[in-house]
Design an enzyme around this catalytic site. Structure first.
Site, PDB file in Angstrom:
ATOM      1  CB  CYS A 140      -0.921  -0.006   1.219  1.00  0.00           C
ATOM      2  SG  CYS A 140      -1.901   1.495   1.382  1.00  0.00           S
TER       3      CYS A 140
ATOM      4  NE  ARG B  86       2.725   0.708   3.395  1.00  0.00           N
ATOM      5  CZ  ARG B  86       3.914   0.121   3.498  1.00  0.00           C
ATOM      6  NH1 ARG B  86       4.324  -0.347   4.652  1.00  0.00           N
ATOM      7  NH2 ARG B  86       4.695   0.024   2.438  1.00  0.00           N
TER       8      ARG B  86
ATOM      9  CD1 TRP C 124      -7.399   8.391  -1.375  1.00  0.00           C
ATOM     10  CD2 TRP C 124      -8.206   8.763   0.682  1.00  0.00           C
ATOM     11  NE1 TRP C 124      -6.418   9.035  -0.654  1.00  0.00           N
ATOM     12  CE2 TRP C 124      -6.891   9.271   0.618  1.00  0.00           C
ATOM     13  CE3 TRP C 124      -8.936   8.884   1.885  1.00  0.00           C
ATOM     14  CZ2 TRP C 124      -6.277   9.900   1.700  1.00  0.00           C
ATOM     15  CZ3 TRP C 124      -8.319   9.493   2.964  1.00  0.00           C
ATOM     16  CH2 TRP C 124      -7.014   9.999   2.865  1.00  0.00           C
TER      17      TRP C 124
ATOM     18  CD  GLU D  50      -6.149   1.629  -6.098  1.00  0.00           C
ATOM     19  OE1 GLU D  50      -6.460   2.658  -5.467  1.00  0.00           O
ATOM     20  OE2 GLU D  50      -6.306   0.476  -5.641  1.00  0.00           O
TER      21      GLU D  50
HETATM   22  N1  ARG Z   1      -7.052  -1.913  -6.795  1.00  0.00           N
HETATM   23  C1  ARG Z   1      -8.342  -2.216  -6.233  1.00  0.00           C
HETATM   24  C2  ARG Z   1      -9.438  -1.737  -7.172  1.00  0.00           C
HETATM   25  O1  ARG Z   1      -9.163  -1.145  -8.163  1.00  0.00           O
HETATM   26  C3  ARG Z   1      -8.532  -1.594  -4.868  1.00  0.00           C
HETATM   27  C4  ARG Z   1      -7.471  -1.935  -3.838  1.00  0.00           C
HETATM   28  C5  ARG Z   1      -7.471  -1.002  -2.646  1.00  0.00           C
HETATM   29  N2  ARG Z   1      -7.208   0.356  -3.054  1.00  0.00           N
HETATM   30  C6  ARG Z   1      -7.163   1.423  -2.251  1.00  0.00           C
HETATM   31  N3  ARG Z   1      -6.924   2.586  -2.788  1.00  0.00           N
HETATM   32  N4  ARG Z   1      -7.373   1.312  -0.962  1.00  0.00           N
HETATM   33  O2  ARG Z   1     -10.595  -1.872  -6.927  1.00  0.00           O
END
Ligand code: ARG
Length: 352
Positions: free
Chosen positions: A63, A66, A228, A233
């Site tokens: 992560c 953090r 968030w 992602e």
């Molecule tokens: N990568 C994952 C997704 O696209 C989420 C993982 C957690 N991500 C976060 N920013 N807490 O759904």
């Protein structure tokens, strides 16, 4: 390791960080020793659960977010043991964490009698059809499981899956998530109006619900948690991966760029604008999101904070580097020690 050993290697740093005296620490350890001798286990106090869950985030090597570990909101739902109570706790989690867009990092620790089958509380269904997959290909198997339990989706590319909850010794049950709880963002691009034709949207809060939280030798298999999103992602993985929504060719065409030659770097151009669109859209809806440059800078502050606190920083480089322009961030240019410390969140076997 024995439960007591695990407990003591958690309680000591935990109580030190919380500024507790050696006397209090020793008293607590003696109480845990008695409880373990008598019952084979012990219970974490709320304070231990709260700080342990925060330490688990701090130890999450993959992560990049953090820096904010110490502000995790911890809800203790360990005593809520009926299905109804658990559903209520999950709805509350979604609402509290979403906070109309001002997302709050949150975890709800549920009774160990419950197991959540969803990967994330909010996730889109995926359907295999003759003309290819509709929706999220990663959800195809779980979607079939939901249908097997009697759930029926609308077969749009963005059907929100139901919650699937299993109480120990019982069959799993599906429950819909009320629409008004699920904040979603339509993806638009200020310079490319044709992004609208792509009809893309994504949900606001990623709430991981299939990992086990382990603190002081105690394991919680159901402890959904969220932060968030970082824009990559969604923009560089969920929408872009060939085995996910695979949108780069359509994005390129909406931008009016030629996709004939790999060497024109059309994929890279489309990828960047897709990430810009995700950032713009979340901002326009007032939904918290971070770009990968800001996230990397925040992570650098976290690195410094850990050093200053005299703690060893651990991390998984392969996950920490952002999938867009990784070498523009400091993360790319250094190494990380991938030792797994506890407390932590662990992957566990799928229940289906
Ligand atoms: N990568 C994952 C997704 O696209 C989420 C993982 C957690 N991500 C976060 N920013 N807490 O759904």
């Amino acid at each position: 390791m024995q439960v007591y050993e695990e407990a003591s290697s958690f309680i000591k740093p935990c109580y030190r960080e919380l500024g507790k005296s050696t006397e209090e620490t020793n008293q607590r350890l003696a109480a845990i020793r008695d409880s373990v001798a008598e019952t084979g286990t012990y219970e974490l106090t709320y304070e231990e659960l709260e700080h342990g869950a925060r330490m688990a985030w701090r130890h999450s090597n993959r992560c990049i977010g953090r820096l904010f570990w110490n502000s995790l909101q911890v809800f203790d739902a360990r005593r809520q043991e009926t299905l109804e109570d658990i559903v209520t706790a999950l709805y509350s989690h979604i609402e509290f964490a979403t906070n109309a867009g001002r997302i709050r990092p949150t975890i709800t620790v549920l009774s160990p009698k419950a197991r959540i089958w969803n990967h994330q509380l909010v996730r889109y269904a995926g359907y295999e059809t003759e003309s290819g997959i509709i929706g999220d290909p990663l959800s195809v198997i779980f979607t079939r499981v939901c249908e097997g339990l009697g759930w029926q989706g609308k077969h749009t590319p963005f059907d929100v899956l139901p919650l699937v909850i299993q109480m120990s010794g019982e069959e799993p049950v599906w429950v819909p998530i009320p629409d008004n709880l699920v904040l979603q963002v339509e993806i638009r691009h200020s310079e490319f109006p044709r992004f609208e034709e792509l009809a893309l949207q994504w949900y606001a809060v990623p709430i991981i619900s299939d990992m086990a939280l382990e603190i002081g030798g105690i394991r919680y298999p159901a402890a959904p948690f969220n932060g968030w999103y970082m824009e990559t992602e969604i923009g560089a993985r969920n929408f872009a991966d060939v085995n996910r929504y695979n949108m780069l060719p359509k994005v390129a065409s909406a931008m009016g760029i030629d996709t004939k030659s790999d060497a024109s770097l059309w994929r890279d151009k489309a990828l960047i604008e897709l990430n810009v669109a995700v950032l713009q859209s979340f901002k326009r809806h007032g939904v918290t999101i971070v770009d990968h440059h800001t996230a990397a800078k925040q992570f650098e502050r976290f690195e410094q904070m850990e050093t200053d606190a005299g703690r060893e920083l651990t991390g998984d480089w392969t996950w920490l580097i952002p999938p867009v322009s990784p070498a523009t961030t400091h993360v790319f240019h250094r190494q990380y020690n991938d030792t797994v410390l506890k407390p932590n969140y662990f992957r566990q076997n799928r229940p289906f």
